[in-house]
Every structure is written in C-alpha cells, then in structure tokens.
Design a protein around this motif. Structure first.
Motif, PDB file in Angstrom:
ATOM      1  N   ARG A 162       0.842  -1.209   0.000  1.00 27.56           N
ATOM      2  CA  ARG A 162       0.000   0.000   0.000  1.00 27.56           C
ATOM      3  C   ARG A 162       0.876   1.258   0.000  1.00 27.56           C
ATOM      4  N   ALA A 163       1.962   1.232   0.779  1.00 26.90           N
ATOM      5  CA  ALA A 163       2.875   2.383   0.825  1.00 26.90           C
ATOM      6  C   ALA A 163       3.515   2.619  -0.538  1.00 26.90           C
ATOM      7  N   ASP A 164       3.878   1.544  -1.248  1.00 25.06           N
ATOM      8  CA  ASP A 164       4.445   1.689  -2.598  1.00 25.06           C
ATOM      9  C   ASP A 164       3.434   2.324  -3.549  1.00 25.06           C
ATOM     10  N   ILE A 165       2.181   1.881  -3.468  1.00 23.30           N
ATOM     11  CA  ILE A 165       1.137   2.438  -4.338  1.00 23.30           C
ATOM     12  C   ILE A 165       0.958   3.925  -4.055  1.00 23.30           C
ATOM     13  N   GLU A 166       0.879   4.284  -2.784  1.00 20.10           N
ATOM     14  CA  GLU A 166       0.710   5.696  -2.423  1.00 20.10           C
ATOM     15  C   GLU A 166       1.933   6.515  -2.827  1.00 20.10           C
ATOM     16  N   PHE A 167       3.125   5.943  -2.689  1.00 19.07           N
ATOM     17  CA  PHE A 167       4.362   6.619  -3.085  1.00 19.07           C
ATOM     18  C   PHE A 167       4.317   6.982  -4.569  1.00 19.07           C
ATOM     19  N   ILE A 168       3.891   6.025  -5.382  1.00 17.99           N
ATOM     20  CA  ILE A 168       3.803   6.258  -6.824  1.00 17.99           C
ATOM     21  C   ILE A 168       2.728   7.287  -7.135  1.00 17.99           C
ATOM     22  N   ARG A 169       1.553   7.145  -6.533  1.00 16.13           N
ATOM     23  CA  ARG A 169       0.444   8.062  -6.831  1.00 16.13           C
ATOM     24  C   ARG A 169       0.748   9.494  -6.407  1.00 16.13           C
ATOM     25  N   GLU A 170       1.495   9.666  -5.313  1.00 16.65           N
ATOM     26  CA  GLU A 170       1.850  11.012  -4.844  1.00 16.65           C
ATOM     27  C   GLU A 170       2.846  11.699  -5.773  1.00 16.65           C
ATOM     28  N   ARG A 171       3.703  10.916  -6.417  1.00 10.77           N
ATOM     29  CA  ARG A 171       4.790  11.488  -7.211  1.00 10.77           C
ATOM     30  C   ARG A 171       4.583  11.452  -8.717  1.00 10.77           C
ATOM     31  N   ASP A 172       3.582  10.713  -9.165  1.00 16.76           N
ATOM     32  CA  ASP A 172       3.323  10.623 -10.607  1.00 16.76           C
ATOM     33  C   ASP A 172       1.911  11.107 -10.908  1.00 16.76           C
ATOM     34  N   PRO A 173       1.789  12.303 -11.470  1.00 18.65           N
ATOM     35  CA  PRO A 173       0.458  12.840 -11.753  1.00 18.65           C
ATOM     36  C   PRO A 173      -0.304  12.016 -12.793  1.00 18.65           C
ATOM     37  N   ALA A 174       0.390  11.182 -13.553  1.00 16.52           N
ATOM     38  CA  ALA A 174      -0.288  10.354 -14.552  1.00 16.52           C
ATOM     39  C   ALA A 174      -0.968   9.137 -13.937  1.00 16.52           C
ATOM     40  N   ALA A 175      -0.611   8.798 -12.716  1.00 17.98           N
ATOM     41  CA  ALA A 175      -1.214   7.636 -12.047  1.00 17.98           C
ATOM     42  C   ALA A 175      -2.624   8.000 -11.604  1.00 17.98           C
ATOM     43  N   GLN A 176      -3.618   7.501 -12.326  1.00 13.73           N
ATOM     44  CA  GLN A 176      -5.003   7.879 -12.083  1.00 13.73           C
ATOM     45  C   GLN A 176      -5.691   7.072 -10.984  1.00 13.73           C
ATOM     46  N   SER A 177      -5.257   5.813 -10.802  1.00  6.04           N
ATOM     47  CA  SER A 177      -5.947   4.972  -9.826  1.00  6.04           C
ATOM     48  C   SER A 177      -4.996   3.917  -9.268  1.00  6.04           C
ATOM     49  N   ILE A 178      -5.440   3.291  -8.207  1.00 11.64           N
ATOM     50  CA  ILE A 178      -4.673   2.202  -7.613  1.00 11.64           C
ATOM     51  C   ILE A 178      -4.516   1.073  -8.612  1.00 11.64           C
ATOM     52  N   TRP A 179      -5.594   0.736  -9.318  1.00  9.16           N
ATOM     53  CA  TRP A 179      -5.547  -0.355 -10.290  1.00  9.16           C
ATOM     54  C   TRP A 179      -4.584  -0.067 -11.436  1.00  9.16           C
ATOM     55  N   GLU A 180      -4.498   1.184 -11.835  1.00  8.79           N
ATOM     56  CA  GLU A 180      -3.550   1.536 -12.890  1.00  8.79           C
ATOM     57  C   GLU A 180      -2.114   1.296 -12.421  1.00  8.79           C
ATOM     58  N   VAL A 181      -1.826   1.663 -11.185  1.00  8.44           N
ATOM     59  CA  VAL A 181      -0.486   1.431 -10.639  1.00  8.44           C
ATOM     60  C   VAL A 181      -0.195  -0.066 -10.582  1.00  8.44           C
ATOM     61  N   ILE A 182      -1.143  -0.847 -10.095  1.00  8.52           N
ATOM     62  CA  ILE A 182      -0.946  -2.290  -9.952  1.00  8.52           C
ATOM     63  C   ILE A 182      -0.753  -2.967 -11.309  1.00  8.52           C
ATOM     64  N   LEU A 183      -1.555  -2.585 -12.287  1.00  2.00           N
ATOM     65  CA  LEU A 183      -1.558  -3.281 -13.569  1.00  2.00           C
ATOM     66  C   LEU A 183      -0.602  -2.718 -14.617  1.00  2.00           C
ATOM     67  N   ALA A 184      -0.246  -1.438 -14.514  1.00  2.00           N
ATOM     68  CA  ALA A 184       0.483  -0.809 -15.616  1.00  2.00           C
ATOM     69  C   ALA A 184       1.839  -0.205 -15.242  1.00  2.00           C
ATOM     70  N   TYR A 185       2.283  -0.379 -14.019  1.00  2.00           N
ATOM     71  CA  TYR A 185       3.561   0.196 -13.613  1.00  2.00           C
ATOM     72  C   TYR A 185       4.570  -0.928 -13.370  1.00  2.00           C
ATOM     73  N   PRO A 186       5.494  -1.147 -14.308  1.00  2.00           N
ATOM     74  CA  PRO A 186       6.445  -2.246 -14.145  1.00  2.00           C
ATOM     75  C   PRO A 186       7.344  -2.095 -12.916  1.00  2.00           C
ATOM     76  N   GLY A 187       7.624  -0.882 -12.499  1.00  2.00           N
ATOM     77  CA  GLY A 187       8.430  -0.685 -11.294  1.00  2.00           C
ATOM     78  C   GLY A 187       7.733  -1.224 -10.061  1.00  2.00           C
ATOM     79  N   PHE A 188       6.430  -1.001  -9.972  1.00  2.00           N
ATOM     80  CA  PHE A 188       5.645  -1.536  -8.857  1.00  2.00           C
ATOM     81  C   PHE A 188       5.612  -3.058  -8.918  1.00  2.00           C
ATOM     82  N   GLN A 189       5.371  -3.589 -10.094  1.00  2.00           N
ATOM     83  CA  GLN A 189       5.310  -5.041 -10.268  1.00  2.00           C
ATOM     84  C   GLN A 189       6.655  -5.683  -9.930  1.00  2.00           C
TER      85      GLN A 189
END
Length: 94
Positions: free
Chosen positions: A8-35
């Motif tokens: 959860r902290a990784d997801i929030e870290f990405i969403r706070e710093r990347d304005p293109a990250a629209q949703s939690i699901w987008e981070v989970i499914l489309a961000y290779p760094g998170f994966q």
C-alpha cells in the motif's frame, strides 16, 4: 512493516509522485516498477529463508515480465522507486 502495508505504501508513493497515475488499479496493472518490487519481495523472502533456486527463478520471471532485474539478495528501502529500465539492480546498490 507488514507486506500489505508495504505494498500500500508503494502504491501511495507512486500516486503522490506521478500525476499520470489515475488509480490504484492503474499502478498495480500498468507500472512495471511496482510489479518488479512486488516480485522482488517474494524473491527476497525466499532468499532470506534459504530456499534454494526459487529466489533466482522468481527474479528471472520478474525480469521477463517487467524488464527490471533485481537480485534476490538486494535490500531496497521502504518505499523507494524502482527504475523502469532494462538495467539490472545489483545486490548492494539498490
């Protein structure tokens, strides 16, 4: 830190710093760094438990799926971005 809290902290870290990250699901499914971080946590846990072979196989799968190679023995701070490149992350420089 519990694994779900770290994820959860990784997801929030990405969403706070990347304005293109629209949703939690987008981070989970489309961000290779998170994966890559997610699979690295599995490989690292197996490595710390002295499970033979499987940590390297998970690391290899991680590289095949995300293009990011992180050595199973690498210790990565919480939370920290993972590069979205095809360059390996060695064990002691993450």
């Amino acid at each position: 830190m519990l694994p779900w809290r770290a994820i959860r902290a990784d997801i929030e870290f990405i969403r706070e710093r990347d304005p293109a990250a629209q949703s939690i699901w987008e981070v989970i499914l489309a961000y290779p760094g998170f994966q890559a971080r997610l699979l690295h946590r599995l490989a690292h846990s197996l490595s710390r438990a002295n499970v033979p072979l499987f940590p390297r196989l998970v690391s290899h799968l991680n590289r095949a799926l995300t293009g990011i190679e992180i050595h199973p023995g690498a210790v990565i701070g919480e939370p920290a971005p993972v590069p979205s490149s095809r360059q390996p992350v060695p064990p002691h420089s993450a």
